[in-house]
Structure formats: C-alpha cells, structure tokens
Design an enzyme around this catalytic site. Sequence first.
Site, short mmCIF file in Angstrom:
data_model
loop_
_atom_site.label_atom_id
_atom_site.label_comp_id
_atom_site.label_asym_id
_atom_site.label_seq_id
_atom_site.Cartn_x
_atom_site.Cartn_y
_atom_site.Cartn_z
N ASP A 12 0.87 -1.19 0.00
CA ASP A 12 0.00 0.00 0.00
C ASP A 12 0.90 1.23 0.00
OD1 ASP A 12 -3.28 0.13 0.93
OD2 ASP A 12 -2.18 2.02 0.83
N ASN A 69 -5.09 -4.48 -6.90
CA ASN A 69 -6.36 -4.01 -6.35
C ASN A 69 -6.37 -2.52 -6.01
OD1 ASN A 69 -8.89 -4.45 -4.45
ND2 ASN A 69 -7.27 -3.58 -3.16
N TYR A 125 -13.38 7.39 -13.53
CA TYR A 125 -13.36 6.09 -12.83
C TYR A 125 -13.92 4.99 -13.75
CZ TYR A 125 -14.14 2.65 -9.11
OH TYR A 125 -14.13 1.52 -8.33
N LYS A 140 -11.91 1.73 -15.31
CA LYS A 140 -12.29 0.33 -15.03
C LYS A 140 -12.71 -0.41 -16.30
CE LYS A 140 -11.60 0.48 -10.51
NZ LYS A 140 -10.53 -0.31 -9.87
N ILE A 151 -19.55 -2.39 -2.23
CA ILE A 151 -18.95 -3.20 -1.16
C ILE A 151 -18.63 -2.26 0.00
CG2 ILE A 151 -17.07 -4.77 -0.54
CD1 ILE A 151 -18.81 -5.85 -2.85
N THR A 159 -16.73 -0.61 2.22
CA THR A 159 -15.32 -0.28 2.49
C THR A 159 -15.26 1.24 2.69
OG1 THR A 159 -14.74 0.26 0.21
CG2 THR A 159 -14.59 -2.06 0.83
P1 NAI Z 1 -10.24 1.59 -0.11
O1 NAI Z 1 -10.11 3.04 -0.40
O2 NAI Z 1 -10.83 1.13 1.15
O3 NAI Z 1 -8.82 0.88 -0.29
C1 NAI Z 1 -7.97 1.18 -1.37
C2 NAI Z 1 -6.54 1.04 -0.91
O4 NAI Z 1 -5.69 1.31 -2.04
C3 NAI Z 1 -6.14 2.05 0.18
O5 NAI Z 1 -5.50 1.39 1.26
C4 NAI Z 1 -5.21 3.02 -0.52
O6 NAI Z 1 -4.21 3.55 0.34
C5 NAI Z 1 -4.60 2.12 -1.60
N1 NAI Z 1 -4.07 2.87 -2.74
C6 NAI Z 1 -4.69 3.83 -3.46
N2 NAI Z 1 -3.87 4.32 -4.40
C7 NAI Z 1 -2.70 3.65 -4.27
C8 NAI Z 1 -1.45 3.72 -4.95
N3 NAI Z 1 -1.22 4.59 -5.93
N4 NAI Z 1 -0.47 2.86 -4.58
C9 NAI Z 1 -0.67 1.99 -3.56
N5 NAI Z 1 -1.82 1.90 -2.88
C10 NAI Z 1 -2.83 2.72 -3.22
O7 NAI Z 1 -11.07 1.02 -1.34
P2 NAI Z 1 -11.77 -0.39 -1.65
O8 NAI Z 1 -13.20 -0.16 -1.71
O9 NAI Z 1 -11.22 -1.48 -0.83
O10 NAI Z 1 -11.28 -0.54 -3.16
C11 NAI Z 1 -10.37 -1.52 -3.61
C12 NAI Z 1 -10.55 -1.64 -5.11
O11 NAI Z 1 -11.89 -2.03 -5.40
C13 NAI Z 1 -10.32 -0.34 -5.89
O12 NAI Z 1 -9.64 -0.64 -7.09
C14 NAI Z 1 -11.73 0.14 -6.18
O13 NAI Z 1 -11.79 0.94 -7.33
C15 NAI Z 1 -12.45 -1.18 -6.37
N6 NAI Z 1 -13.90 -1.15 -6.19
C16 NAI Z 1 -14.50 -0.74 -5.02
C17 NAI Z 1 -15.88 -0.83 -4.87
C18 NAI Z 1 -16.57 -0.50 -3.58
O14 NAI Z 1 -17.81 -0.44 -3.55
N7 NAI Z 1 -15.90 -0.30 -2.48
C19 NAI Z 1 -16.72 -1.30 -5.97
C20 NAI Z 1 -16.00 -1.70 -7.14
C21 NAI Z 1 -14.64 -1.63 -7.23
#
Ligand code: NAI
Length: 253
Positions: A38, A91, A157, A161, A190, A192
């Site tokens: 991360d 991810n 976004y 995707k 989801i 989060t």
């Molecule tokens: P989150 O914001 O809780 O976690 C994302 C993590 O990625 C964070 O810990 C952040 O520090 C890290 N991150 C962001 N940019 C970064 C970078 N340049 N380098 C390293 N780490 C980085 O988000 P969540 O919900 O867990 O999302 C995870 C994935 O799922 C993302 O790709 C998001 O687009 C995707 N997603 C989320 C949905 C949701 O409803 N939560 C739905 C569909 C997809």
Amino acid sequence: MERILENKVALVTGAGSGMGRASALEFAAQGAKVLVVDYVPQGGERTAAVIKDKGGEAIFLQVDVTNPAQVEAMVKKAVDTWGRLDFAHNNAGIEGTFGPTAEGTLDNWNRVLGTNLTGVWLCMKYEIPQMLKQGGGAIVNTASAAGLRAVDGLSAYCASKHGLIGLTKVASREYAKAKIRINAVCPGPIETPMLQRIIDVSRTLAPASTAGATPIGRSGKAEEVARAVVWLCTDAASYVTGVAMPVDGGYVT
Ligand code: NAI
C-alpha cells in the site's frame, strides 16, 4: 480444514484497507505468504500484523503503484524474500472526484487513470516476467461493476475500469499458453472506506451505489470479494482466464 495455498506466495496492492486487506487475510488463511502493499503505511502495517497474529506470514512494503521503480522493487521483494511469486491481486484504486464529464479536471483524469489503469499495467509488467520464469501463476485485477456499466458522475473512474477489463482480456490471451491465468473481479457496492466516501460525497449517487440497487438487497462485504479473488487463483479455477467476474449481488444483471 485443508489450507489450499500452502507454500504459495501472493502479493496484494491496496492491502491496507477494504477489499485488499480482506484478500490479503484470505490468501494467508489459505496458507499463502503475503506481500502486503500500500502507499499508506499505517493500514498496510496493520494488515500484516493481523496476518502474523493469526499465525500467518506477511511483510508490508510501502509502494505507490504509479511509480515504476517502486513496482519493480515490489516484485523483487517477494522473490528475494520467498523465492517466487505465484499470485498477484492488483487491487489498489481510487475513485477520484465526482461531477459531469465536462466539469472534470485534467489532474483528476490523470490521477484516476494513472492509478486504476496505468498502475495495474505497471504491476503486470513486472509480475508477468517473474511468473514466466517460474512456469505459471495467476493474476486478479480489481475492476468494478463500473467497468461493465455507467455510473453517472464518475467518468474517469468508469473509463479506467472499462479500460482495465480490456487490458485484462488482452493479457489473459497473450499469456494463457504460458500458464498464467489473468482475470478481473467486478465488485458492486462493497462496504469499504471507498464506498463510504462515495456515499458521503454524493448523496445523489448513493442510491445507485448501495443496498437498494442490488437484487440481493444489500451491499457486499469485502470478504465476499476476497473469496472470489482467492478462488480465481486456485486450481479450482484452472480453466478460467480472461473473465470479468461480477461479485455484485446482481447489480449489473
Ligand atoms: P479503499 O479506499 O478502502 O482501499 C484502497 C486502498 O488502495 C487504500 O489502502 C489506498 O491507500 C490504496 N491505494 C490507493 N492508491 C494507491 C497507490 N497509488 N499505490 C498503492 N496503494 C494505493 O477502497 P476499496 O473499496 O477497498 O477498493 C479496492 C478496489 O476495489 C479499488 O480498485 C476500487 O476501485 C475497487 N472497487 C470498489 C468498490 C466498492 O464499492 N468499495 C466497488 C468496485 C470496485
């Protein structure tokens, strides 16, 4: 219960929060050693600590997936530490800002595409050569339901995707004979920190993003996506490559 990923090595980006943390925990629960990645140290260190508390093996590495040198070092870290890289869950992602397409900024566009699309391409650029050396592996990229349908106000976004699904499909065909399976998961809403931010920032988008929008009638848990990610990496999915698998309670159906 048998741990099906014993002696395997996985890396997970964006593993300091949400779905990345859940998949890191699930890989570890199945016996894999996990490189927790991360760009925010607090969350990543916490994920690695939880895995170790449960008797698993994990290391945290601070990496920004938009930085090529750091991404190259990420793969090297897994190999230097454990000798191999079997699975990668690419991810890390950001949602960017909200608003109509013509009102978006170039900075937002570049940040979102740079992280969600270029960042995953960079990860695969360094993961795939290692898997080729070993004779195989499995990669899962986190796309989104927003990679399969439109979400108003999130053009950068959605573009990132949709693009990521295209990238996943091409790479899956190119490396299929080399025994590297490459798939995407497409989560719906989801629970989060990201979903909470989306709800907070845009009340008008919230109804499309949360429980009522899914036929199942609720939003999903990070663990429900993590199980799909890990399944895609196991031999149970040996004939599955190039798919963009919705894990969304029926949202895109
Ligand atoms: P989150 O914001 O809780 O976690 C994302 C993590 O990625 C964070 O810990 C952040 O520090 C890290 N991150 C962001 N940019 C970064 C970078 N340049 N380098 C390293 N780490 C980085 O988000 P969540 O919900 O867990 O999302 C995870 C994935 O799922 C993302 O790709 C998001 O687009 C995707 N997603 C989320 C949905 C949701 O409803 N939560 C739905 C569909 C997809």
